[in-house]
Write a protein that holds these residues in place. Structure first.
Motif, PDB file in Angstrom:
ATOM      1  N   PHE A  94     -23.102 -47.372  -8.481  1.00 21.19           N
ATOM      2  CA  PHE A  94     -22.091 -47.107  -7.861  1.00 21.19           C
ATOM      3  C   PHE A  94     -21.068 -46.660  -8.676  1.00 21.19           C
ATOM      4  O   PHE A  94     -20.361 -47.339  -9.234  1.00 21.19           O
ATOM      5  CB  PHE A  94     -21.521 -48.553  -7.004  1.00 21.19           C
ATOM      6  CG  PHE A  94     -20.405 -48.381  -6.128  1.00 21.19           C
ATOM      7  CD1 PHE A  94     -20.653 -48.276  -4.639  1.00 21.19           C
ATOM      8  CD2 PHE A  94     -19.197 -48.418  -6.692  1.00 21.19           C
ATOM      9  CE1 PHE A  94     -19.567 -48.163  -3.963  1.00 21.19           C
ATOM     10  CE2 PHE A  94     -17.860 -48.198  -5.778  1.00 21.19           C
ATOM     11  CZ  PHE A  94     -18.334 -48.190  -4.294  1.00 21.19           C
ATOM     12  N   VAL A  96     -17.649 -44.888 -10.175  1.00 23.23           N
ATOM     13  CA  VAL A  96     -16.141 -44.951  -9.847  1.00 23.23           C
ATOM     14  C   VAL A  96     -15.621 -44.078 -10.503  1.00 23.23           C
ATOM     15  O   VAL A  96     -15.449 -44.085 -11.863  1.00 23.23           O
ATOM     16  CB  VAL A  96     -15.673 -46.350 -10.136  1.00 23.23           C
ATOM     17  CG1 VAL A  96     -14.105 -46.646  -9.730  1.00 23.23           C
ATOM     18  CG2 VAL A  96     -16.665 -47.572  -9.014  1.00 23.23           C
ATOM     19  N   ALA A 130     -23.161 -44.470  -2.116  1.00 25.26           N
ATOM     20  CA  ALA A 130     -21.680 -44.549  -2.184  1.00 25.26           C
ATOM     21  C   ALA A 130     -21.096 -44.754  -3.652  1.00 25.26           C
ATOM     22  O   ALA A 130     -21.832 -44.988  -4.431  1.00 25.26           O
ATOM     23  CB  ALA A 130     -21.442 -45.594  -1.108  1.00 25.26           C
ATOM     24  N   ALA A 132     -16.662 -44.708  -5.228  1.00 22.89           N
ATOM     25  CA  ALA A 132     -15.299 -44.901  -4.989  1.00 22.89           C
ATOM     26  C   ALA A 132     -14.477 -44.208  -6.032  1.00 22.89           C
ATOM     27  O   ALA A 132     -14.869 -43.870  -7.212  1.00 22.89           O
ATOM     28  CB  ALA A 132     -14.869 -46.387  -5.243  1.00 22.89           C
ATOM     29  N   ARG A 141      -8.703 -48.735  -4.549  1.00 20.18           N
ATOM     30  CA  ARG A 141     -10.031 -48.006  -4.485  1.00 20.18           C
ATOM     31  C   ARG A 141     -10.013 -47.320  -3.116  1.00 20.18           C
ATOM     32  O   ARG A 141      -9.784 -47.843  -2.080  1.00 20.18           O
ATOM     33  CB  ARG A 141     -11.191 -48.880  -4.658  1.00 20.18           C
ATOM     34  CG  ARG A 141     -11.567 -49.150  -6.264  1.00 20.18           C
ATOM     35  CD  ARG A 141     -12.821 -49.600  -6.031  1.00 20.18           C
ATOM     36  NE  ARG A 141     -13.406 -49.971  -7.539  1.00 20.18           N
ATOM     37  CZ  ARG A 141     -14.496 -50.476  -7.736  1.00 20.18           C
ATOM     38  NH1 ARG A 141     -15.474 -50.441  -6.843  1.00 20.18           N
ATOM     39  NH2 ARG A 141     -15.024 -50.746  -8.975  1.00 20.18           N
ATOM     40  N   GLN A 142     -10.336 -46.128  -3.124  1.00 21.69           N
ATOM     41  CA  GLN A 142     -10.960 -45.533  -2.202  1.00 21.69           C
ATOM     42  C   GLN A 142     -12.511 -45.359  -1.852  1.00 21.69           C
ATOM     43  O   GLN A 142     -13.195 -44.446  -2.739  1.00 21.69           O
ATOM     44  CB  GLN A 142     -10.330 -43.979  -1.668  1.00 21.69           C
ATOM     45  CG  GLN A 142     -10.790 -43.159  -0.592  1.00 21.69           C
ATOM     46  CD  GLN A 142     -10.109 -41.878  -0.152  1.00 21.69           C
ATOM     47  OE1 GLN A 142      -8.834 -41.855  -0.168  1.00 21.69           O
ATOM     48  NE2 GLN A 142     -10.871 -40.730  -0.614  1.00 21.69           N
ATOM     49  N   ASP A 143     -13.281 -45.822  -1.102  1.00 23.49           N
ATOM     50  CA  ASP A 143     -14.615 -45.735  -1.086  1.00 23.49           C
ATOM     51  C   ASP A 143     -15.098 -44.390  -0.443  1.00 23.49           C
ATOM     52  O   ASP A 143     -14.552 -43.849   0.648  1.00 23.49           O
ATOM     53  CB  ASP A 143     -15.275 -47.190   0.022  1.00 23.49           C
ATOM     54  CG  ASP A 143     -15.272 -48.262  -0.701  1.00 23.49           C
ATOM     55  OD1 ASP A 143     -15.055 -48.364  -1.898  1.00 23.49           O
ATOM     56  OD2 ASP A 143     -15.257 -49.374   0.039  1.00 23.49           O
ATOM     57  N   THR A 145     -18.441 -42.465   0.869  1.00 21.07           N
ATOM     58  CA  THR A 145     -19.928 -42.124   1.414  1.00 21.07           C
ATOM     59  C   THR A 145     -20.414 -40.948   0.935  1.00 21.07           C
ATOM     60  O   THR A 145     -19.883 -39.907   1.550  1.00 21.07           O
ATOM     61  CB  THR A 145     -20.068 -42.491   2.860  1.00 21.07           C
ATOM     62  OG1 THR A 145     -19.637 -44.100   3.316  1.00 21.07           O
ATOM     63  CG2 THR A 145     -21.656 -42.743   3.308  1.00 21.07           C
TER      64      THR A 145
END
Length: 212
Positions: A94, A96, A130, A132, A141-143, A145
């Protein structure tokens, strides 16, 4: 592939913000700092050193090198979290990415993050659905996809950037207040002056064509 043949992941964000900015940085090797870039550098200080930390169910790796030889891209991820799965299967990566300011109307930050996911998929042979974006101004945070539309935009951007860098030509300047006034390279780029120069050249060319 040698390192010089890899397009930096940051170049994708630069290109979607402004192709001329991208060329000034990655073709002409120009750089200047302003308040915004200094704030961004300070925000990244906490993730610039490679290290691994653990918390329940998550392993966090900072400053992780990434590359996809097939796409010709590479760079450093700010943070990659590896989330444990309940079924005991391979951890899910994931990514970031840390950004100053706040979420933007354009998708430049999302494309840079998606390119990191493509690298992780190529390196680890696991899906990365996904990630972030962490924005320093909102401290949230803005996730993101990585759907088909974003992946397609990312691949198109990679192709466009690699084509521009391959030619090695800097696009002409065009002043846009919202974009140019915030750019640290405005004094190097000179969009006010060069935009007027382009207008004069176009006027001369048009009148020469009409006189023929």
């Amino acid at each position: 592939m040698g390192d010089a043949e890899f397009t930096p992941l940051s170049a994708l964000q630069h290109y979607l913000y402004c192709p001329r900015q991208c060329a000034l940085i990655h073709v002409e090797q120009q750089w200047a700092e302003n308040r915004q870039t200094a704030e961004g550098r300070l925000l990244h200080d906490r993730v610039d050193l490679p290290k691994t930390q653990r918390r329940p169910g998550v392993r966090c790796v900072t400053a992780m090198p990434l590359a996809d030889a097939a796409l010709g891209i590479g760079g450093i991820a700010d943070v990659v979290e590896f989330h444990a799965r309940a079924d005991g299967a391979v951890e899910t990566p994931f990514p970031v990415e840390y950004k100053r300011g706040r979420p933007k109307a354009h998708r430049a930050d999302e494309v840079q993050l998606c390119a990191q996911a493509l690298c992780l998929e190529a390196m680890l042979n696991v899906p990365v659905p996904a990630g972030a974006l962490f924005y320093g101004q909102t401290r949230r945070r803005q996730d993101v996809t990585f759907d088909d539309a974003l992946r397609q935009l990312t691949l198109q951007t990679i192709a466009a950037v690699r084509a521009m860098l391959g030619v090695g030509q800097t696009p002409s300047a065009r002043y846009e207040a919202r974009r140019c006034d915030a750019c640290s390279l405005i004094d190097i780029c000179q969009p006010h002056l060069l935009s007027r120069a382009n207008g004069v050249q176009a006027w001369i060319a048009r009148h020469l064509q009409e006189s023929v």
